[in-house]
Design a protein around this motif. Structure first.
Motif, PDB file in Angstrom:
ATOM      1  N   LYS A 164      57.159-108.734 -17.670  1.00  0.00           N
ATOM      2  CA  LYS A 164      57.587-109.123 -18.923  1.00  0.00           C
ATOM      3  C   LYS A 164      57.194-107.659 -19.832  1.00  0.00           C
ATOM      4  O   LYS A 164      58.233-107.367 -20.569  1.00  0.00           O
ATOM      5  N   GLY A 221      52.221-107.893 -24.901  1.00  0.00           N
ATOM      6  CA  GLY A 221      52.042-107.648 -23.393  1.00  0.00           C
ATOM      7  C   GLY A 221      51.021-106.800 -22.604  1.00  0.00           C
ATOM      8  O   GLY A 221      50.352-107.191 -21.615  1.00  0.00           O
ATOM      9  N   LYS A 245      60.447-106.676 -33.423  1.00  0.00           N
ATOM     10  CA  LYS A 245      59.990-107.565 -32.606  1.00  0.00           C
ATOM     11  C   LYS A 245      59.584-107.186 -31.219  1.00  0.00           C
ATOM     12  O   LYS A 245      58.490-107.593 -30.578  1.00  0.00           O
ATOM     13  N   ASN A 246      60.379-106.063 -30.631  1.00  0.00           N
ATOM     14  CA  ASN A 246      60.104-105.476 -29.306  1.00  0.00           C
ATOM     15  C   ASN A 246      58.657-104.971 -29.341  1.00  0.00           C
ATOM     16  O   ASN A 246      57.862-104.728 -28.484  1.00  0.00           O
ATOM     17  N   LEU A 268      55.924-107.350 -29.231  1.00  0.00           N
ATOM     18  CA  LEU A 268      55.844-108.024 -27.564  1.00  0.00           C
ATOM     19  C   LEU A 268      55.129-106.871 -26.877  1.00  0.00           C
ATOM     20  O   LEU A 268      54.469-107.471 -26.004  1.00  0.00           O
ATOM     21  N   VAL A 269      55.625-105.414 -27.023  1.00  0.00           N
ATOM     22  CA  VAL A 269      54.886-104.475 -26.151  1.00  0.00           C
ATOM     23  C   VAL A 269      53.190-104.738 -26.381  1.00  0.00           C
ATOM     24  O   VAL A 269      52.522-104.709 -25.347  1.00  0.00           O
ATOM     25  N   LYS A 295      60.219-105.262 -19.070  1.00  0.00           N
ATOM     26  CA  LYS A 295      61.506-105.653 -19.770  1.00  0.00           C
ATOM     27  C   LYS A 295      61.246-105.465 -21.418  1.00  0.00           C
ATOM     28  O   LYS A 295      62.119-104.910 -22.111  1.00  0.00           O
ATOM     29  N   THR A 296      60.101-105.710 -21.772  1.00  0.00           N
ATOM     30  CA  THR A 296      60.026-105.391 -23.341  1.00  0.00           C
ATOM     31  C   THR A 296      59.965-103.978 -23.856  1.00  0.00           C
ATOM     32  O   THR A 296      60.507-103.662 -24.533  1.00  0.00           O
ATOM     33  N   ASP A 297      59.193-103.333 -22.753  1.00  0.00           N
ATOM     34  CA  ASP A 297      59.181-101.934 -22.969  1.00  0.00           C
ATOM     35  C   ASP A 297      60.487-101.129 -22.954  1.00  0.00           C
ATOM     36  O   ASP A 297      61.148-100.166 -23.647  1.00  0.00           O
ATOM     37  N   GLU A 343      65.041-105.976 -34.507  1.00  0.00           N
ATOM     38  CA  GLU A 343      64.780-105.990 -33.094  1.00  0.00           C
ATOM     39  C   GLU A 343      63.827-105.249 -32.648  1.00  0.00           C
ATOM     40  O   GLU A 343      62.938-105.437 -31.677  1.00  0.00           O
TER      41      GLU A 343
END
Length: 439
Positions: free
Chosen positions: A15, A420, A412-413, A416-417, A18-20, A409
């Motif tokens: 995950k 994660g 958000k990413n 999430l990084v 993908k987020t990275d 976006e």
């Protein structure tokens, strides 16, 4: 609990990767300003966008080409304006020379100025250039060729059928030189005939009531073309008459459609063939070595080829075939018909008025054509600018990124990084808990 495979760490790492990747993509979009940076981002989108980009650049170049064309026309039209002013001055001199109050020396002074004006017209017409190209020497007029070296195609109308023609039956004859009223004149410009008067000074009339004329001098004879028996017709490459199918289905020679009429100019060696549907072709003949009596008065037949090429072709669109042909005819004292302007004699000065008037009409016609070209080019520039604007707008919708949306976006990413990364660290710590069972 297992230690060989840490599924929690594997899932967290997947995950995070993908987020990275999503975060890197957002950074690339935000830093470039483009929604599509690689073909993989939108295969169909980039194909459409790049085609649009090529079209936009082509439209921009076409608009510049059209602007250059306007500059060419303005250059030529400026010269023609000066030529027209000089013709107006020549007209004034011819009118002045037509009056009876001037002496021969006065008219010679007028002729000196006429000669200077005529030479200046030839000079500026031959030196008017744009980017090294002479504009008024016929370089950018439609070309035509003949099989007879004594016959030359000077010009032809846009409505003339491109292809081959045939002309024969032209001879050379002599006619009397006449004044503006059509009366024969001698070498001094004086009438050849005068009315016969009786002893009371009254005109003598013949049986038909017409004045009886006495010849008092010899008329000046000039060579000219005789088109009484001329044959002019469109032909194919083999010399056969061109056949045209009428709406009724009937096959007729193209000659029946052209319906040619031949007119010889005042100079005696320029022939204009006109016909239906604004057909026109001007030919010049070299008759310097011809006599007015057989057998040396016959001009050999000539095959004529109209090529339809030679005009200045302007690329005014982004695609093939989007062109405009600009015709600029030859401008000189000869083509204007003023090379024989003579005001040293009263009668010749009167004849010159008509010649100069025709030259003014010719210049006005050329300027009118150039003005129409310029209006069309200016309209093309406006149209190209609007098309380029709309095309750029469409290209922007495909290629440009919405910065506000992409920033959302990116945020958000980024969160999430960070999350994660924290979760992966904790997942990697889980196998170490097994050690507590081994104590």
């Amino acid at each position: 609990m297992k230690i060989n495979y840490n599924m929690s760490a594997i899932i967290a790492n997947d995950k995070l990767a993908k987020t990275d990747t999503a975060l890197s993509t957002s950074i690339e979009k935000l830093s470039s300003g483009y929604k599509i940076n690689h073909a993989k981002d939108s295969p169909s989108g980039i194909a459409i966008a790049k085609k649009m980009h090529d079209q936009i650049r082509g439209l921009n170049r076409a608009a510049q080409n059209a602007s250059d064309g306007i500059s060419v026309i303005e250059t030529a039209e400026g010269t023609l304006s000066e030529v027209q002013d000089m013709l107006q001055r020549m007209n004034e001199l011819a009118i002045k020379g037509s009056t009876g109050t001037l002496s021969d020396s006065d008219r010679q002074t007028l002729q000196d100025e006429v000669d200077q004006l005529r030479d200046e017209i030839d000079r500026i017409a031959g030196s008017t250039e744009f980017n090294g190209n002479v504009l008024l020497d016929g370089t950018f007029d439609l070309k035509g060729y003949t099989s007879n070296p004594d016959v030359k195609v000077e010009s032809y109308s846009d409505q003339a059928r491109i292809g081959n023609y045939y002309i024969e039956g032209i001879t050379v004859t002599e006619i009397e030189k006449v004044d503006a009223d059509g009366n024969p004149i001698d070498e001094n410009g004086l009438p050849v005939y005068e009315q016969k008067l009786d002893e009371n000074g009254e005109p003598v009339l013949d049986a038909n009531g017409k004045p009886v004329m006495n010849q008092i001098s010899e008329p000046v004879m000039i060579k000219t073309l005789d088109t009484t028996n001329v044959i002019f017709k469109p032909v194919d490459a083999s010399g056969n008459p061109v056949q045209i199918t009428l709406p009724s289905g009937k096959q007729v020679d193209a000659l029946d459609i052209v319906n040619p009429k031949c007119t010889v100019a005042e100079d005696g060696y320029t022939l204009t063939v006109t016909g239906d549907n604004q057909f026109s072709m001007t030919l010049t003949f070299d008759i310097s070595d011809k006599d007015a009596v057989p057998p040396n008065n016959t001009i050999n037949p000539a095959n004529i080829e109209l090529t339809g090429i030679g005009a200045m072709t302007m690329q005014i669109g982004a695609n093939e075939g989007q062109t405009l042909d600009i015709r600029i005819p030859t401008v000189s004292s000869k083509t204007l018909g003023i090379h024989q302007v003579d005001v040293t004699k009263k009668e010749d000065a009167r004849l010159s008025i008509n010649r100069i008037s025709n030259a003014l009409d010719t210049i006005s016609s050329i300027r009118s054509r150039l003005g129409a070209y310029q209006n069309r080019l200016e309209s093309s520039v406006s149209s190209l600018d609007v098309t380029e604007e709309n095309m750029t707008s469409a290209y922007s919708r495909i290629m440009d990124v919405n910065m506000a949306e992409e920033m959302t976006e990116y945020t958000k990413n980024q969160v999430l990084v960070q999350a994660g990364t924290s979760m992966l660290a904790q997942a990697n710590e889980r196998p170490s808990q097994v050690l507590q069972l081994l104590q």
